[in-house]
Design a protein around this motif. Sequence first.
Motif, mmCIF file in Angstrom:
data_model
loop_
_atom_site.group_PDB
_atom_site.id
_atom_site.type_symbol
_atom_site.label_atom_id
_atom_site.label_comp_id
_atom_site.label_asym_id
_atom_site.label_seq_id
_atom_site.Cartn_x
_atom_site.Cartn_y
_atom_site.Cartn_z
ATOM 1 N N VAL A 159 0.835 -1.208 0.000
ATOM 2 C CA VAL A 159 0.000 0.000 0.000
ATOM 3 C C VAL A 159 0.867 1.254 0.000
ATOM 4 O O VAL A 159 0.596 2.208 -0.737
ATOM 5 C CB VAL A 159 -0.952 -0.015 1.219
ATOM 6 C CG1 VAL A 159 -1.742 1.268 1.308
ATOM 7 C CG2 VAL A 159 -1.869 -1.204 1.153
ATOM 8 N N GLN A 160 1.921 1.260 0.803
ATOM 9 C CA GLN A 160 2.774 2.448 0.885
ATOM 10 C C GLN A 160 3.454 2.753 -0.445
ATOM 11 O O GLN A 160 3.616 3.914 -0.808
ATOM 12 C CB GLN A 160 3.825 2.285 1.989
ATOM 13 C CG GLN A 160 3.266 2.474 3.380
ATOM 14 C CD GLN A 160 2.612 3.833 3.557
ATOM 15 O OE1 GLN A 160 1.393 3.939 3.560
ATOM 16 N NE2 GLN A 160 3.414 4.859 3.678
ATOM 17 N N MET A 161 3.845 1.720 -1.172
ATOM 18 C CA MET A 161 4.481 1.929 -2.484
ATOM 19 C C MET A 161 3.514 2.592 -3.451
ATOM 20 O O MET A 161 3.891 3.515 -4.178
ATOM 21 C CB MET A 161 4.974 0.583 -3.028
ATOM 22 C CG MET A 161 5.595 0.673 -4.376
ATOM 23 S SD MET A 161 7.069 1.680 -4.293
ATOM 24 C CE MET A 161 7.560 1.642 -5.975
ATOM 25 N N ILE A 162 2.269 2.130 -3.463
ATOM 26 C CA ILE A 162 1.263 2.721 -4.349
ATOM 27 C C ILE A 162 1.027 4.179 -3.973
ATOM 28 O O ILE A 162 0.944 5.059 -4.838
ATOM 29 C CB ILE A 162 -0.058 1.917 -4.281
ATOM 30 C CG1 ILE A 162 0.149 0.490 -4.771
ATOM 31 C CG2 ILE A 162 -1.167 2.607 -5.062
ATOM 32 C CD1 ILE A 162 0.470 0.366 -6.230
ATOM 33 N N ARG A 163 0.923 4.453 -2.694
ATOM 34 C CA ARG A 163 0.651 5.827 -2.250
ATOM 35 C C ARG A 163 1.821 6.755 -2.530
ATOM 36 O O ARG A 163 1.629 7.887 -2.968
ATOM 37 C CB ARG A 163 0.301 5.827 -0.764
ATOM 38 C CG ARG A 163 -1.048 5.188 -0.514
ATOM 39 C CD ARG A 163 -1.402 5.215 0.931
ATOM 40 N NE ARG A 163 -2.719 4.589 1.132
ATOM 41 C CZ ARG A 163 -3.273 4.424 2.300
ATOM 42 N NH1 ARG A 163 -2.658 4.809 3.396
ATOM 43 N NH2 ARG A 163 -4.459 3.855 2.391
ATOM 44 N N ILE A 164 3.028 6.293 -2.290
ATOM 45 C CA ILE A 164 4.201 7.128 -2.562
ATOM 46 C C ILE A 164 4.349 7.370 -4.062
ATOM 47 O O ILE A 164 4.600 8.495 -4.502
ATOM 48 C CB ILE A 164 5.467 6.481 -1.962
ATOM 49 C CG1 ILE A 164 5.417 6.580 -0.443
ATOM 50 C CG2 ILE A 164 6.726 7.121 -2.503
ATOM 51 C CD1 ILE A 164 6.480 5.789 0.262
ATOM 52 N N ALA A 165 4.167 6.333 -4.863
ATOM 53 C CA ALA A 165 4.279 6.478 -6.317
ATOM 54 C C ALA A 165 3.156 7.347 -6.870
ATOM 55 O O ALA A 165 3.368 8.100 -7.820
ATOM 56 C CB ALA A 165 4.266 5.120 -6.990
ATOM 57 N N SER A 166 1.968 7.252 -6.290
ATOM 58 C CA SER A 166 0.845 8.080 -6.746
ATOM 59 C C SER A 166 1.120 9.559 -6.534
ATOM 60 O O SER A 166 0.631 10.396 -7.282
ATOM 61 C CB SER A 166 -0.432 7.698 -5.995
ATOM 62 O OG SER A 166 -0.817 6.391 -6.311
ATOM 63 N N PHE A 167 1.896 9.867 -5.516
ATOM 64 C CA PHE A 167 2.233 11.265 -5.240
ATOM 65 C C PHE A 167 3.500 11.709 -5.967
ATOM 66 O O PHE A 167 3.531 12.773 -6.594
ATOM 67 C CB PHE A 167 2.400 11.461 -3.733
ATOM 68 C CG PHE A 167 2.841 12.843 -3.354
ATOM 69 C CD1 PHE A 167 1.985 13.916 -3.496
ATOM 70 C CD2 PHE A 167 4.109 13.064 -2.875
ATOM 71 C CE1 PHE A 167 2.391 15.193 -3.164
ATOM 72 C CE2 PHE A 167 4.527 14.341 -2.537
ATOM 73 C CZ PHE A 167 3.664 15.411 -2.679
ATOM 74 N N LEU A 168 4.554 10.900 -5.899
ATOM 75 C CA LEU A 168 5.854 11.333 -6.415
ATOM 76 C C LEU A 168 6.000 11.255 -7.934
ATOM 77 O O LEU A 168 6.657 12.113 -8.528
ATOM 78 C CB LEU A 168 6.969 10.514 -5.780
ATOM 79 C CG LEU A 168 7.408 10.931 -4.393
ATOM 80 C CD1 LEU A 168 8.569 10.074 -3.931
ATOM 81 C CD2 LEU A 168 7.785 12.382 -4.353
ATOM 82 N N ALA A 169 5.431 10.248 -8.573
ATOM 83 C CA ALA A 169 5.632 10.086 -10.019
ATOM 84 C C ALA A 169 5.103 11.280 -10.815
ATOM 85 O O ALA A 169 5.827 11.802 -11.674
ATOM 86 C CB ALA A 169 5.018 8.775 -10.501
ATOM 87 N N PRO A 170 3.872 11.763 -10.572
ATOM 88 C CA PRO A 170 3.441 12.945 -11.315
ATOM 89 C C PRO A 170 4.270 14.179 -10.999
ATOM 90 O O PRO A 170 4.569 14.988 -11.880
ATOM 91 C CB PRO A 170 1.988 13.153 -10.869
ATOM 92 C CG PRO A 170 1.556 11.870 -10.302
ATOM 93 C CD PRO A 170 2.779 11.203 -9.778
ATOM 94 N N LEU A 171 4.685 14.304 -9.741
ATOM 95 C CA LEU A 171 5.515 15.441 -9.346
ATOM 96 C C LEU A 171 6.846 15.433 -10.085
ATOM 97 O O LEU A 171 7.292 16.465 -10.611
ATOM 98 C CB LEU A 171 5.755 15.366 -7.845
ATOM 99 C CG LEU A 171 5.531 16.596 -7.010
ATOM 100 C CD1 LEU A 171 4.102 17.055 -7.133
ATOM 101 C CD2 LEU A 171 5.882 16.313 -5.581
ATOM 102 N N LEU A 172 7.490 14.277 -10.127
ATOM 103 C CA LEU A 172 8.776 14.162 -10.815
ATOM 104 C C LEU A 172 8.631 14.405 -12.312
ATOM 105 O O LEU A 172 9.489 15.054 -12.927
ATOM 106 C CB LEU A 172 9.380 12.779 -10.572
ATOM 107 C CG LEU A 172 9.834 12.468 -9.153
ATOM 108 C CD1 LEU A 172 10.278 11.017 -9.054
ATOM 109 C CD2 LEU A 172 10.946 13.393 -8.734
ATOM 110 N N ALA A 173 7.555 13.895 -12.905
ATOM 111 C CA ALA A 173 7.363 14.063 -14.343
ATOM 112 C C ALA A 173 7.116 15.527 -14.700
ATOM 113 O O ALA A 173 7.700 16.056 -15.653
ATOM 114 C CB ALA A 173 6.205 13.200 -14.821
#
Length: 122
Positions: free
Chosen positions: A46-60
Motif C-alpha cells: 500500500v505504501q508503495m502505491i501511495r508514494i508512487a501516486s504522489f511522487l511520479a506525477p511530481l517528478l514528471a
Amino acid sequence: MRNAALMLGIIGGLIAMVVGFFGYGYTVVVETHADVATVFAQVDNVQMIRIASFLAPLLAIAGGAMARVRAMWGGVLMLAAGGLMYLAFGFGVFTMFPIGFCLIGGLLALAAGKPDEPKAHF
C-alpha cells in the motif's frame, strides 16, 4: 528536442496524476470500508502505491518544466517518474501512455544536442 521533452514530461505527468488519484483512492477506500474490502482485495504494498501516486506525477511535471533549461536534471527526473510508475502500477492500459511519455521525454532531454550552460546552483 528540449521542447518535445518539456511537452512529453508535462503531459505524462498530468496523465500520471489521474492514475495516481485512482491508485491512492483505491487503497484508501479498501482500507476504510470493510464492505469494499470483502469484494476487492487490497494491494500488496500500500505504501508503495501511495508514494508512487504522489511522487511520479511530481517528478514528471518538474522534469518536464526543467527540460528546456536543465535538460540533464529534467531527463533524470522524467526517467525516474517513468520507472516509479512502472514499479508501482506495472504496464497496463492506463499506465502505458504516462510511462511512455515520461521515458521518451527523459531520453529526449538527455539526448538534447547542446550542453547545459555552466551555472552556479547556489
